[in-house]
Design an enzyme around this catalytic site. Structure first.
Site, PDB file in Angstrom:
ATOM      1  CB  ALA A  14      -0.932   0.011   1.212  1.00 22.82           C
ATOM      2  N   GLY A  15       2.128   1.157   0.262  1.00 23.72           N
ATOM      3  CA  GLY A  15       2.956   2.344   0.451  1.00 23.72           C
ATOM      4  C   GLY A  15       3.143   3.174  -0.803  1.00 23.72           C
ATOM      5  NE  ARG A  19      13.262   5.966   1.022  1.00 21.19           N
ATOM      6  CZ  ARG A  19      13.800   5.078   1.841  1.00 21.19           C
ATOM      7  NH1 ARG A  19      15.125   5.039   1.992  1.00 21.19           N
ATOM      8  NH2 ARG A  19      13.047   4.236   2.526  1.00 21.19           N
ATOM      9  CD  GLN A  80      -2.870   0.451   5.258  1.00 18.58           C
ATOM     10  OE1 GLN A  80      -2.017   0.219   4.390  1.00 18.58           O
ATOM     11  NE2 GLN A  80      -2.553   0.580   6.547  1.00 18.58           N
ATOM     12  CG  ASN A 182      12.255  -7.499  11.114  1.00 14.69           C
ATOM     13  OD1 ASN A 182      11.781  -8.549  10.692  1.00 14.69           O
ATOM     14  ND2 ASN A 182      11.527  -6.401  11.321  1.00 14.69           N
ATOM     15  CG  ASN A 240      13.201   1.422   0.503  1.00 15.71           C
ATOM     16  OD1 ASN A 240      12.005   1.316   0.733  1.00 15.71           O
ATOM     17  ND2 ASN A 240      14.112   0.755   1.195  1.00 15.71           N
ATOM     18  CB  ALA A 392      16.673  -7.099 -53.100  1.00 21.67           C
ATOM     19  CB  ALA A 435      13.396  -6.604 -61.740  1.00 22.37           C
TER      20      ALA A 435
END
Length: 489
Positions: A14-15, A19, A80, A182, A240, A392, A435
């Site tokens: 949700a953030g 940055r 949220q 953590n 971040n 070609a 051609a």
């Protein structure tokens, strides 16, 4: 859902990601190796086959919800409304499930939407350890070379349980020396999590509900707080800013290349080769330098791709060779060749041993087995039969300004150089075209199509109209030389 699957996985996405400095794209939708950050998180969670997979969204929610619906329809997006912390985000997810009558019983994994290197295997190890140790909550940790900025894990010396998580700013010098940190990824007992979240307060500097507060709540209630160390500390690296995004892309690409090489693919220069996560391959494929393989590209056995090629959502057949080529949504058959400097656009399909050569563009067209378009041509909305050679500088003129029309050139045809095929038009099997022709009408099988003005030469034009030029001088010299030769003869 298997017997060992968690009751739910909750992905926190949700953030705002300020940055990242982006006005148009939320952080979790930035891509790493062909998949969004949140897509990596969801894909890892899906490997656990959880009973419920919830993604908590907030910033630019409409874009994130649309992305999830398109790429991960099995994930449930929960909004949220206000970003009041990680604890509030998890509580929002659980309340949304409860409102639908879903009461969780078992393990709930909480992970983040900005850690693209986190694997399903690491999450599975976390869930297994949580169940085996009978913990109230188990923290995924990592031992990192530089723990600066992370919360340190303090363990109980007696049984190795987590005694506390202390943040950098609150840590003593001794605690800052601890390398175990953590990750922000947890395994909870579902019912204990609900109870603990009810006790979380906003009594902190940020005025938010922190998920980490539940660890102390559960510990005080007598429940063990365990920890599992990630086998590879890079699994837990979050994104971040765009510097970290590039670093994660490099790390994940190295993993993908190593996996391919160990499966029998030769990657000549890993430093300049990029794979997306969906790319698949067979043994003995060769990838040459400065090549990007994107989307659902597949490399057949023994094919060679590159150098200097960008291949997206394209199937390369066994033994095919694609050099200095851009391909998007194409199919290159077994033993077919493309390039150098070819452009295969969506719907380009080359059958076995077909050839698309230098400076040739193909769009929404099929080339039959052994068909060749060797040089300087545009083939759009066309069908080229087996064994046919297109001269070609040829163009299938497919667009009338409003609609696209199709050109059909049959099997074993020989079309001349500098041909324009004004679609819709058909050249029958075995036919030739001269051609310089503009083919606006069908050419029957076996016929020669000629559509060009009769040439006429205006003698002396240069000497009369371009007097004094080098062209006039060269023409005069040639005339004199030719005249002397005729006199001597």
């Amino acid at each position: 859902m298997s017997a060992n699957s968690p009751a739910a996985v909750v992905v926190l996405a949700a953030g705002g990601g300020t940055r990242m400095k982006s006005n148009s794209l939320p952080k979790v939708l930035h891509e790493v190796c062909g998949r969004s950050l949140v897509g990596h998180a969801v894909a890892a969670a899906e490997e656990l086959t959880p009973g419920q997979l919830v993604v908590v969204i907030g910033h630019m929610r409409e874009k994130v919800a649309e992305h999830l619906a398109a790429h991960h329809p099995g994930a449930r997006a929960v909004v949220q409304e206000e970003q009041n912390g990680t604890g509030h985000a998890v509580r929002t997810a659980l309340e949304a499930l409860a409102a639908d009558g879903i009461e969780l019983d078992g393990t709930v994994i909480v992970t983040t939407g900005d850690a693209p290197l986190l694997t399903g295997g690491t999450l599975s190890a976390l869930a297994a350890a949580h169940a085996e140790q009978g913990n109230g909550v188990t923290v995924l940790t990592a031992v990192v070379p530089d723990p600066f900025g992370y919360g340190r894990i303090l363990r109980d010396e007696a049984d190795g349980a987590v005694a506390a998580i202390v943040e950098e700013k609150d840590a003593s010098d001794v605690q800052r020396a601890i390398g175990e940190i953590n990750s922000g990824v947890f395994a909870f007992d579902a019912k204990l999590l609900v109870d603990a979240l009810a006790e979380v307060t906003t009594d902190n500097a940020q005025g938010e509900e922190y998920l980490t507060d539940t660890l102390e709540i559960l510990r005080r209630a007598g429940h063990r707080v365990g920890a599992v160390v990630a086998a590879d500390y890079r699994d837990i690296l979050g994104i971040n800013d765009r510097v970290q995004l590039a670093h994660a892309r490099r790390l994940l690409n190295d993993r993908l290349l190593e996996r391919a090489m160990r499966a029998g693919v030769t990657v000549v220069d890993p430093a300049t080769t990029w794979f997306d996560v969906q790319v698949s391959y067979e043994p003995d494929a060769v990838v040459l330098p400065n090549t990007q393989l994107q989307g659902s590209t597949h490399l057949g056995e023994g094919c060679e791709v590159g150098p200097n090629s960008t291949i997206k959502d394209t199937r390369i057949g066994a033994g095919a060779c694609v050099s200095n080529t851009t391909a998007d949504g194409a199919e290159v058959g077994d033993l077919a060749t493309a390039g150098p400097y070819a452009y295969l656009r969506p719907g380009a399909r080359l059958a076995r041993k077909a050839k698309v050569g230098t400076y040739v563009e193909v769009k929404n067209s099929e080339l039959g087995e052994g068909a060749k378009v060797p040089h300087l041509s545009y083939i759009g909305d066309a069908t080229i039969g087996e064994g046919t050679n297109v001269g070609a500088a040829s163009v299938t003129v497919n667009y009338d300004g409003v609609n696209k029309h199709r050109t059909v050139i049959g099997a074993h045809c020989r079309t001349g150089s500098d041909n324009m095929f004004i679609a819709p038009v058909t050249v029958g099997d075995g036919a030739y075209t001269a051609a310089g022709s503009v083919i606006a009408s069908d050419v029957p099988p076996g016929a020669l199509g000629v559509a060009r003005a009769q040439q006429r030469n205006i003698a002396g034009w240069v000497s009369r109209k371009r007097q004094g030029t080098t062209s006039a001088q060269a023409a005069a010299a040639a005339t004199e030389r030719d005249g002397q030769g005729a006199t001597e003869a």
